[in-house]
Each structure stands twice: as structure tokens, then as C-alpha cells.
Design an enzyme around this catalytic site. Structure first.
Site, PDB file in Angstrom:
ATOM      1  N   GLY A  45      11.388  78.726  53.550  1.00 11.05           N
ATOM      2  CA  GLY A  45      12.050  78.149  52.550  1.00 11.05           C
ATOM      3  C   GLY A  45      13.477  77.596  53.109  1.00 11.05           C
ATOM      4  O   GLY A  45      13.881  77.787  54.187  1.00 11.05           O
ATOM      5  N   LEU A  46      14.057  76.869  52.223  1.00 18.23           N
ATOM      6  CA  LEU A  46      15.319  76.068  52.438  1.00 18.23           C
ATOM      7  C   LEU A  46      16.400  77.081  52.905  1.00 18.23           C
ATOM      8  O   LEU A  46      16.480  78.357  52.608  1.00 18.23           O
ATOM      9  CB  LEU A  46      15.631  75.387  51.327  1.00 18.23           C
ATOM     10  CG  LEU A  46      14.922  74.065  51.146  1.00 18.23           C
ATOM     11  CD1 LEU A  46      15.399  73.479  49.617  1.00 18.23           C
ATOM     12  CD2 LEU A  46      15.091  72.850  52.052  1.00 18.23           C
ATOM     13  N   SER A  47      17.403  76.464  53.639  1.00 18.72           N
ATOM     14  CA  SER A  47      18.557  77.454  53.902  1.00 18.72           C
ATOM     15  C   SER A  47      19.316  77.780  52.614  1.00 18.72           C
ATOM     16  O   SER A  47      19.614  76.768  51.808  1.00 18.72           O
ATOM     17  CB  SER A  47      19.543  76.439  55.063  1.00 18.72           C
ATOM     18  OG  SER A  47      20.692  77.094  55.142  1.00 18.72           O
ATOM     19  N   GLY A  48      19.559  78.941  52.489  1.00 20.62           N
ATOM     20  CA  GLY A  48      20.258  79.364  51.291  1.00 20.62           C
ATOM     21  C   GLY A  48      19.257  79.775  50.165  1.00 20.62           C
ATOM     22  O   GLY A  48      19.728  80.124  49.279  1.00 20.62           O
ATOM     23  N   ALA A  49      17.998  79.778  50.369  1.00 24.96           N
ATOM     24  CA  ALA A  49      17.206  80.056  49.470  1.00 24.96           C
ATOM     25  C   ALA A  49      17.140  81.636  49.228  1.00 24.96           C
ATOM     26  O   ALA A  49      16.554  82.083  47.905  1.00 24.96           O
ATOM     27  CB  ALA A  49      15.694  79.553  49.683  1.00 24.96           C
ATOM     28  N   GLY A  50      17.155  82.355  50.305  1.00 25.00           N
ATOM     29  CA  GLY A  50      17.477  83.826  50.088  1.00 25.00           C
ATOM     30  C   GLY A  50      16.262  84.425  50.925  1.00 25.00           C
ATOM     31  O   GLY A  50      16.119  85.654  50.828  1.00 25.00           O
ATOM     32  N   LYS A  51      15.811  83.924  52.026  1.00 26.61           N
ATOM     33  CA  LYS A  51      14.813  84.401  53.066  1.00 26.61           C
ATOM     34  C   LYS A  51      15.242  85.723  53.601  1.00 26.61           C
ATOM     35  O   LYS A  51      14.686  86.737  53.396  1.00 26.61           O
ATOM     36  CB  LYS A  51      14.377  83.473  53.893  1.00 26.61           C
ATOM     37  CG  LYS A  51      13.746  82.122  53.266  1.00 26.61           C
ATOM     38  CD  LYS A  51      13.294  81.288  54.420  1.00 26.61           C
ATOM     39  CE  LYS A  51      14.604  80.649  55.458  1.00 26.61           C
ATOM     40  NZ  LYS A  51      15.508  80.030  54.723  1.00 26.61           N
ATOM     41  N   SER A  52      16.507  85.714  54.395  1.00 30.33           N
ATOM     42  CA  SER A  52      17.089  86.810  55.097  1.00 30.33           C
ATOM     43  C   SER A  52      17.147  87.774  54.096  1.00 30.33           C
ATOM     44  O   SER A  52      17.289  89.016  54.452  1.00 30.33           O
ATOM     45  CB  SER A  52      18.184  86.356  55.811  1.00 30.33           C
ATOM     46  OG  SER A  52      17.782  85.353  56.816  1.00 30.33           O
ATOM     47  N   SER A 119      11.327  77.251  58.928  1.00 27.72           N
ATOM     48  CA  SER A 119       9.638  76.694  59.390  1.00 27.72           C
ATOM     49  C   SER A 119       9.335  75.496  58.348  1.00 27.72           C
ATOM     50  O   SER A 119       8.455  75.851  57.689  1.00 27.72           O
ATOM     51  CB  SER A 119       8.922  77.829  59.300  1.00 27.72           C
ATOM     52  OG  SER A 119       8.946  78.842  58.461  1.00 27.72           O
TER      53      SER A 119
END
Length: 214
Positions: A45-52, A119
């Protein structure tokens, strides 16, 4: 058998230099003693989407159940394994390739491996899936509109990218190819992290990766 001058076997022309060893203890045995099935959970997902954030909460929930996990976060990997890579398209491809190979080794150890990295390209995510067996790769699209990601901007990256200070920034000056048919689609602008983490665990139970009630 031909031997070299030091007495070691000499390789015939065309003979492979590297061969896979026959191992007594395999992936199934390693996972079996842990009471789980090995799996790569690939969060894109995009940076800031909440993946981490989602990945960390999923791992915490699994840890509290006594599961054996490892979290590979894209930012953390760039402090070591991938610290020589930049953010060009070619470097992003190599970043995914290295991460996928490490995740595969951890899969062989019987772990549930959580990978959290942008990715951005479908082809590289597909190649990561192809490294492992059927049912051993779960692609999770951690989704939020780019406007929401820019509003959150937890690291100040979007502001810097829009100011021209960060070239090749995904979603601004470099493309992001969203999954067309992810195994799981999590919308972080609609649901809270607790709900989304539970959805991931529900999917792991459905697939037989872990057993037990919610």
C-alpha cells in the site's frame, strides 16, 4: 572420479556448482512443532496507508497466542539488508526481491512472516508469490485514498515530495500499481486497526494457518 591437484573431486564441464542440500528437518517439521502452518502475509500500500500499524497489531495478537512470527518492515530493512538501495524503480524492484527471498527463508523456518512495504509494482509482488508454494502467500492490500495518506503524512514525506525534495516518491512522482485481486483488502480510512487486524487473523484461521477461536 577425476580429482584436482589437491585431491578434491574435479567438476566436469557443465556440472552445477551450487546444489540444494537434502535436509532431514524440513519446513513442515519446523512449523509442526510450532503448532501452525507457515505463511507470508505481504502487506502492500501507499506510504501512510497504515501497513506498519496493521502489521504490528497483527503480530502482537499472534504473539499473545503463542505463535511464532517475524515482521519485515520496509523501513527497517533499509537500515541493513537494503541500505545500499535508493528509490528508483530498479532499486524498488531489488528491494522487493531481497525481502521476498528473506521471507522465503523464514517461511522455511516455519514462521508466519509479516512483510510490510510499499512494493509498488504488480509484477514484483507476483514474483514474490511465485517463490513459495500454493497457499503460502497472502497478499493484503492496505488501502487508503492518497488524499488521506497525504493528510496523515506521519513522516512528512508527502510534503517533501510535493516540494520536490524527494524524487521517485510513490503516489507523487512514481506510480503505485494497486492489487487487482488481493487476497484481503483492508480500508484503513473506514475501519480501525483493531477491526482490520482481526480480519487478518480470521483469514489465517480460515486458511488453517492457525487454529482456535477468535
Amino acid at each position: 572420479m577425476n580429482t584436482s591437484s589437491d585431491g578434491t573431486p574435479a567438476l566436469s564441464p557443465g556440472a552445477p556448482v551450487v546444489q540444494r542440500p537434502a535436509l532431514t528437518v524440513g519446513k513442515e517439521a519446523r512449523a509442526g512443532v510450532k503448532g501452525q502452518a507457515p505463511l507470508i502475509v505481504w502487506m502492500t500500500g501507499l506510504s501512510g496507508a497504515g501497513k506498519s500499524t496493521v502489521a504490528n497489531r497483527v503480530e502482537e495478537k499472534l504473539w499473545r497466542q503463542g505463535r511464532h512470527t517475524m515482521l519485515l518492515d520496509g523501513d527497517n530493512l533499509r537500515f541493513g539488508l537494503n541500505k545500499d538501495l535508493g528509490f528508483t524503480d530498479a532499486d524498488r524492484v531489488e528491494n522487493v526481491r531481497r525481502t521476498a527471498e528473506v521471507a522465503k527463508l523464514m517461511l522455511e523456518a516455519g514462521l508466519i512472516v509479516l512483510c510490510s512495504l510499499i512494493s509498488p509494482f504488480r509484477r514484483e509482488r507476483a514474483l514474490a508469490r511465485q517463490l513459495v508454494g500454493p497457499g503460502e502467500f497472502l497478499e493484503v492490500f492496505v488501502d487508503a485514498p492518497i488524499e488521506e495518506c497525504r493528510r496523515r503524512d506521519p513522516k512528512g514525506l508527502y510534503a517533501r515530495a510535493l516540494a520536490g525534495q524527494i524524487p521517485n516518491f510513490t503516489g507523487i512522482s512514481s506510480p503505485y500499481e494497486a492489487p487487482e485481486a488481493p487476497d484481503l483488502h483492508l480500508q484503513t480510512d473506514i475501519h480501525d486497526v483493531e477491526t482490520l487486524a482481526d480480519r487478518v487473523l480470521d483469514e489465517l484461521r480460515h486458511r488453517g494457518v492457525i487454529a482456535g477461536a477468535a
